[in-house]
Design a protein around this motif. Structure first.
Motif, PDB file in Angstrom:
ATOM      1  N   UNK A 166      -2.724  -7.054  39.754  1.00 37.07           N
ATOM      2  CA  UNK A 166      -2.899  -5.601  39.807  1.00 37.07           C
ATOM      3  C   UNK A 166      -2.056  -4.999  40.932  1.00 37.07           C
ATOM      4  N   UNK A 167      -2.019  -5.640  42.082  1.00 40.67           N
ATOM      5  CA  UNK A 167      -1.210  -5.136  43.194  1.00 40.67           C
ATOM      6  C   UNK A 167       0.273  -5.147  42.863  1.00 40.67           C
ATOM      7  N   UNK A 168       0.736  -6.187  42.168  1.00 36.91           N
ATOM      8  CA  UNK A 168       2.146  -6.274  41.784  1.00 36.91           C
ATOM      9  C   UNK A 168       2.505  -5.161  40.798  1.00 36.91           C
ATOM     10  N   UNK A 169       1.614  -4.868  39.860  1.00 36.16           N
ATOM     11  CA  UNK A 169       1.870  -3.800  38.888  1.00 36.16           C
ATOM     12  C   UNK A 169       1.904  -2.456  39.599  1.00 36.16           C
ATOM     13  N   UNK A 170       0.971  -2.227  40.522  1.00 36.12           N
ATOM     14  CA  UNK A 170       0.964  -0.967  41.275  1.00 36.12           C
ATOM     15  C   UNK A 170       2.257  -0.793  42.071  1.00 36.12           C
TER      16      UNK A 170
ATOM     17  N   UNK B 139       5.169   0.138  39.842  1.00 36.26           N
ATOM     18  CA  UNK B 139       5.067   1.478  39.272  1.00 36.26           C
ATOM     19  C   UNK B 139       5.264   2.570  40.314  1.00 36.26           C
ATOM     20  N   UNK B 140       5.197   2.236  41.581  1.00 39.88           N
ATOM     21  CA  UNK B 140       5.340   3.228  42.653  1.00 39.88           C
ATOM     22  C   UNK B 140       6.766   3.782  42.643  1.00 39.88           C
TER      23      UNK B 140
END
Length: 107
Positions: free
Chosen positions: A66-70, A73-74
């Motif tokens: 989840x942190x990698x996806x966030x 996407x930033x």
């Protein structure tokens, strides 16, 4: 799951634990196909011990994903960088990704 590797010089097919990195002559097989694997006539199949217990994902794995996806996407924080012409006036009016909007030399 298992990784299949051929040793052509020995006419041997080796079926072992799932490989941790890709190699050109290795093939990953699901449990069903690994169990039913047969080799050509004259070849030997060597089955190395594999850990057949199913992998359990931890909450740490899910949180890291989840942190990698966030992070991906930033939006990137960078403004357009004007390109200066010979007379010092900016010729670039805007930028979006790899595309640029250039001002007409008449303006």
């Amino acid at each position: 799951m298992a990784t299949l590797t051929y040793v052509y010089a020995d006419s041997t097919a080796v079926l072992g634990p799932l490989a941790t990195y890709a190699e050109p002559h290795c093939y990953d097989l699901c449990a069903e196909h690994a169990e039913r694997l047969t080799a050509p006539r004259g070849w030997e199949v060597v089955r190395l011990a594999t850990d057949s217990a199913p992998l359990r994902r931890s909450s740490d794995d899910l949180e890291a994903l989840a942190n990698a996806v966030r992070e991906a996407a930033r939006p990137q924080e960078r403004g357009p960088r004007p390109v200066r012409g010979g007379d010092g006036d900016p010729t670039e009016a805007g930028r979006r990704g790899h595309l640029r909007v250039l001002r007409s030399p008449d303006n």
